[in-house]
Design a protein around this motif. Sequence first.
Motif, mmCIF file in Angstrom:
data_model
loop_
_atom_site.group_PDB
_atom_site.id
_atom_site.type_symbol
_atom_site.label_atom_id
_atom_site.label_comp_id
_atom_site.label_asym_id
_atom_site.label_seq_id
_atom_site.Cartn_x
_atom_site.Cartn_y
_atom_site.Cartn_z
ATOM 1 N N LEU A 5 0.794 -1.234 0.000
ATOM 2 C CA LEU A 5 0.000 0.000 0.000
ATOM 3 C C LEU A 5 0.823 1.280 0.000
ATOM 4 C CD1 LEU A 5 -2.708 -1.011 2.654
ATOM 5 C CD2 LEU A 5 -2.716 -1.442 0.184
ATOM 6 N N ASN A 6 2.090 1.231 0.503
ATOM 7 C CA ASN A 6 2.887 2.458 0.640
ATOM 8 C C ASN A 6 4.187 2.425 -0.151
ATOM 9 O OD1 ASN A 6 1.135 3.707 2.754
ATOM 10 N ND2 ASN A 6 1.781 1.909 3.918
ATOM 11 N N GLU A 7 4.262 1.579 -1.173
ATOM 12 C CA GLU A 7 5.516 1.432 -1.909
ATOM 13 C C GLU A 7 6.003 2.750 -2.495
ATOM 14 O OE1 GLU A 7 2.724 -0.279 -2.265
ATOM 15 O OE2 GLU A 7 3.056 -2.340 -2.983
ATOM 16 N N VAL A 8 5.093 3.499 -3.092
ATOM 17 C CA VAL A 8 5.506 4.757 -3.726
ATOM 18 C C VAL A 8 5.981 5.772 -2.691
ATOM 19 C CG1 VAL A 8 3.226 5.887 -3.692
ATOM 20 C CG2 VAL A 8 4.865 6.405 -5.531
ATOM 21 N N GLU A 9 5.448 5.685 -1.471
ATOM 22 C CA GLU A 9 5.897 6.585 -0.404
ATOM 23 C C GLU A 9 7.352 6.296 -0.032
ATOM 24 O OE1 GLU A 9 3.913 9.184 1.122
ATOM 25 O OE2 GLU A 9 3.029 8.684 -0.814
ATOM 26 N N ALA A 10 7.730 5.013 -0.035
ATOM 27 C CA ALA A 10 9.130 4.668 0.225
ATOM 28 C C ALA A 10 10.036 5.279 -0.831
ATOM 29 C CB ALA A 10 9.295 3.149 0.263
ATOM 30 N N LEU A 11 9.613 5.247 -2.090
ATOM 31 C CA LEU A 11 10.429 5.827 -3.162
ATOM 32 C C LEU A 11 10.513 7.342 -3.026
ATOM 33 C CD1 LEU A 11 9.269 3.732 -6.268
ATOM 34 C CD2 LEU A 11 11.265 3.397 -4.813
ATOM 35 N N ARG A 12 9.403 7.971 -2.715
ATOM 36 C CA ARG A 12 9.394 9.436 -2.642
ATOM 37 C C ARG A 12 10.233 9.955 -1.476
ATOM 38 N NH1 ARG A 12 2.922 10.477 -3.857
ATOM 39 N NH2 ARG A 12 3.079 10.301 -6.148
ATOM 40 N N THR A 13 10.189 9.260 -0.350
ATOM 41 C CA THR A 13 10.963 9.727 0.814
ATOM 42 C C THR A 13 12.399 9.221 0.772
ATOM 43 O OG1 THR A 13 9.023 9.932 2.234
ATOM 44 C CG2 THR A 13 11.140 9.645 3.323
ATOM 45 N N ASN A 14 12.554 7.916 0.585
ATOM 46 C CA ASN A 14 13.895 7.335 0.693
ATOM 47 C C ASN A 14 14.786 7.654 -0.496
ATOM 48 O OD1 ASN A 14 12.841 6.277 2.997
ATOM 49 N ND2 ASN A 14 12.905 4.137 2.367
ATOM 50 N N VAL A 15 14.210 7.766 -1.684
ATOM 51 C CA VAL A 15 15.020 8.025 -2.884
ATOM 52 C C VAL A 15 15.014 9.505 -3.230
ATOM 53 C CG1 VAL A 15 15.368 7.483 -5.323
ATOM 54 C CG2 VAL A 15 14.564 5.702 -3.750
ATOM 55 N N VAL A 16 13.838 10.049 -3.505
ATOM 56 C CA VAL A 16 13.775 11.458 -3.905
ATOM 57 C C VAL A 16 14.132 12.375 -2.743
ATOM 58 C CG1 VAL A 16 12.292 13.266 -4.868
ATOM 59 C CG2 VAL A 16 12.022 10.892 -5.628
ATOM 60 N N GLY A 17 13.684 12.046 -1.529
ATOM 61 C CA GLY A 17 14.045 12.856 -0.369
ATOM 62 C C GLY A 17 15.539 12.870 -0.134
ATOM 63 N N THR A 18 16.203 11.718 -0.338
ATOM 64 C CA THR A 18 17.668 11.666 -0.213
ATOM 65 C C THR A 18 18.328 12.532 -1.273
ATOM 66 O OG1 THR A 18 17.643 9.460 0.764
ATOM 67 C CG2 THR A 18 19.666 10.134 -0.350
ATOM 68 N N LEU A 19 17.806 12.490 -2.498
ATOM 69 C CA LEU A 19 18.354 13.336 -3.566
ATOM 70 C C LEU A 19 18.245 14.813 -3.204
ATOM 71 C CD1 LEU A 19 19.437 13.768 -6.443
ATOM 72 C CD2 LEU A 19 17.051 13.676 -7.246
ATOM 73 N N HIS A 20 17.089 15.218 -2.672
ATOM 74 C CA HIS A 20 16.909 16.620 -2.280
ATOM 75 C C HIS A 20 17.919 17.022 -1.197
ATOM 76 C CE1 HIS A 20 12.426 16.312 -3.623
ATOM 77 N NE2 HIS A 20 13.249 16.454 -4.646
ATOM 78 N N ALA A 21 18.094 16.155 -0.197
ATOM 79 C CA ALA A 21 19.037 16.467 0.884
ATOM 80 C C ALA A 21 20.466 16.539 0.368
ATOM 81 C CB ALA A 21 18.922 15.415 1.995
ATOM 82 N N ALA A 22 20.846 15.610 -0.528
ATOM 83 C CA ALA A 22 22.204 15.605 -1.072
ATOM 84 C C ALA A 22 22.455 16.846 -1.921
ATOM 85 C CB ALA A 22 22.425 14.341 -1.893
ATOM 86 N N ARG A 23 21.475 17.211 -2.748
ATOM 87 C CA ARG A 23 21.640 18.418 -3.580
ATOM 88 C C ARG A 23 21.715 19.673 -2.719
ATOM 89 N NH1 ARG A 23 17.384 17.294 -8.599
ATOM 90 N NH2 ARG A 23 18.842 16.085 -9.891
ATOM 91 N N ALA A 24 20.882 19.725 -1.677
ATOM 92 C CA ALA A 24 20.918 20.903 -0.801
ATOM 93 C C ALA A 24 22.288 21.032 -0.147
ATOM 94 C CB ALA A 24 19.822 20.789 0.267
ATOM 95 N N ALA A 25 22.881 19.908 0.256
ATOM 96 C CA ALA A 25 24.218 19.940 0.867
ATOM 97 C C ALA A 25 25.257 20.409 -0.142
ATOM 98 C CB ALA A 25 24.576 18.552 1.400
ATOM 99 N N GLY A 26 25.181 19.894 -1.368
ATOM 100 C CA GLY A 26 26.152 20.301 -2.377
ATOM 101 C C GLY A 26 26.013 21.752 -2.770
ATOM 102 N N GLU A 27 24.763 22.228 -2.932
ATOM 103 C CA GLU A 27 24.535 23.611 -3.363
ATOM 104 C C GLU A 27 24.954 24.635 -2.319
ATOM 105 O OE1 GLU A 27 20.415 23.505 -4.243
ATOM 106 O OE2 GLU A 27 20.673 22.436 -6.163
ATOM 107 N N CYS A 28 24.836 24.281 -1.026
ATOM 108 C CA CYS A 28 25.205 25.241 0.020
ATOM 109 C C CYS A 28 26.680 25.142 0.396
ATOM 110 C CB CYS A 28 24.330 25.058 1.257
ATOM 111 S SG CYS A 28 24.751 23.616 2.258
ATOM 112 N N GLY A 29 27.414 24.230 -0.251
ATOM 113 C CA GLY A 29 28.855 24.132 -0.007
ATOM 114 C C GLY A 29 29.243 23.372 1.235
ATOM 115 N N ALA A 30 28.396 22.434 1.671
ATOM 116 C CA ALA A 30 28.739 21.633 2.853
ATOM 117 C C ALA A 30 29.998 20.815 2.592
ATOM 118 C CB ALA A 30 27.581 20.709 3.215
ATOM 119 N N ARG A 31 30.801 20.649 3.633
ATOM 120 C CA ARG A 31 32.028 19.853 3.495
ATOM 121 C C ARG A 31 31.723 18.368 3.482
ATOM 122 N NH1 ARG A 31 35.214 21.886 8.533
ATOM 123 N NH2 ARG A 31 36.533 20.097 8.007
ATOM 124 N N ARG A 32 30.717 17.931 4.248
ATOM 125 C CA ARG A 32 30.412 16.511 4.380
ATOM 126 C C ARG A 32 28.900 16.286 4.293
ATOM 127 N NH1 ARG A 32 35.339 13.280 5.332
ATOM 128 N NH2 ARG A 32 36.880 14.893 5.673
#
Length: 600
Positions: free
Chosen positions: A365-392
């Motif tokens: 019932l929640n498969e797409v929610e796993a993709l949206r949070t675990n995959v796309v949410g991770t992409l958003h967090a990683a891009r935000a870290a890269g764009e703001c110049g985070a070291r790690r």
Amino acid sequence: MRSPRRAASAAADLALVLLALGIAFWLRFNLDVPDEYLPLLWQSVPWCVAAYAAAFLVTGVWRHVWMYTGLPELRQLGLSIALGAAATAAIVLALRLPYFPRSVLLMQPLVALVLLGGARAVWRTLVERRIGEGTGRRLVVVGSLQDASDALRALKGSQQWQPVGIVSPLPNEAGRAIQNVPVLGGLDSLADACAEAEAQVALVASPPGSPARREALLAATEAGITLLTMPRPDEWLKAEGTGPRKVELEDLLGRAPVQLDVAGLSDLMSGQTVLVTGAGGSIGSELCRQVARFGAARLVCVDVSEYAVYQLEQELRASHPQMEALYYTANVREPERLSAIARKHRPAVVFHAAAYKHVPLMERLNEVEALRTNVVGTLHAARAAGECGARRFVMISTDKAVNPTNVMGASKRLAELVVQATAARYPATHFVSVRFGNVLGSSGSVVPLFTTQIARGGPVTVTHPEIVRYFMTIPEAAQLVLQAGLMGSSGEIFVLDMGEPVRIVELARMLIRLSGHTEQEIPISYTGLRPGEKLYEELLADDETTVPTPHPKLRVAKAGSTLPDVAVIVRWIDAAGALPEDGVLREWLRAQVPEYQPRG
């Protein structure tokens, strides 16, 4: 000398110093001091008193409390006596007192050390005997003599507990004693030892995770003995961590403390801004505690749960009032919100702990929610870290990402690949993922479920009698995540040393016994494997190998997987809609993660 007691102890010390001087003269002349030497004795008295008083003040001997005198205090006392003796000798020789027996200058400090050290030892013995005659509960200590020694020192002076015996796992220690507490036998005789010593309580001093702890739990439950242990180091910092407490599951499954690169982590976080997503969760909140411990100047906490953020705010405000902490209710699936937070605060380090992790819920019932949070949410967090110049940037992954058989595990494996693909786009940011197994006591884990079932009177439900899992404590997991973030090359996946896997049914039995029940009172029932559930978890995929790192509990996974096209992944998940066809979603996920093998 503002305290009357300190003044009295100082007077006693100086009186004993003078007594030692008289005894030294007495010994020098074969127990009969000639009359012509008595004036020399009296002439040296004021100089001796002044020299020793100055030495005691300089070395801080008079700050000691006699009833707590130990080897460190005796060493300091010896140093002060040596200084006092040297000063006395220098003064006497400078005054050129005629015919002054120089051997007295050598014997006097030796006698003084015996008298002053003996006085302290006698005083401590009397105090401990008086305390020991109180109404403290009798207990037996479980552990080797080395472990028991540490516990007995911690219990010294306690009016609540009275150690009366030791049960040692080492056969060659039977019949021996330490601090006048005898070894009554081995672990197999715990019940008999407690009966002999008239004790209803056993204190486990063996290290966390040792077989002795588990054997003691089994023996104590069968004999109806209450099992206690000493607080962990982190609990000593809390008000409730001042004495023995009940044994917990972490004490039975825990391992040796993690050795951290404290200097490196302090350099990474001290005075810096750190952002944590999923900050209100079990791992995220512990990461926040550890980050605060390493002196971060600003901690940015992001979580979708308002209540979780509120709880975290209350805790950190009380424990780290000096740290600036900012609390955001935000969802990692909203890239604009996440990027705005990151751009505003410019974190040096980003820990991404936000995820859906409950396997059965994400399997139906929640498969797409796993993709949206675990995959796309991770992409958003990683891009935000890269764009703001985070070291790690450090992503929290799972052992279920290895040869996944469920949607949750496959989504986390795809998230690892997305992080590796993002790393190539932002070379200035160090991107890593950290894989580990189950965490004791984390939300949604098996331990809170078993605890609730036991409280209801059972039964405790286990899916399969042979199912095994890796476990570690929340602090250990968080500390190793911090350490991994400090190491390696961008794009690497770290695998934590999870120790030996634990059978879930054994975990259930331990929890039942810890609650003071038996398996006859709280039965265990088997419900069958759930959809997507494995009998055992793996930490490495078949096509992976690991290489060691400088840290003994961290290894780097090397995989040959082709990195995905991130834009294509995002477009497909966006186009999948709110309720995509189950078969279509799983088939697409298999194409992205070839090692994913769904199970019905």
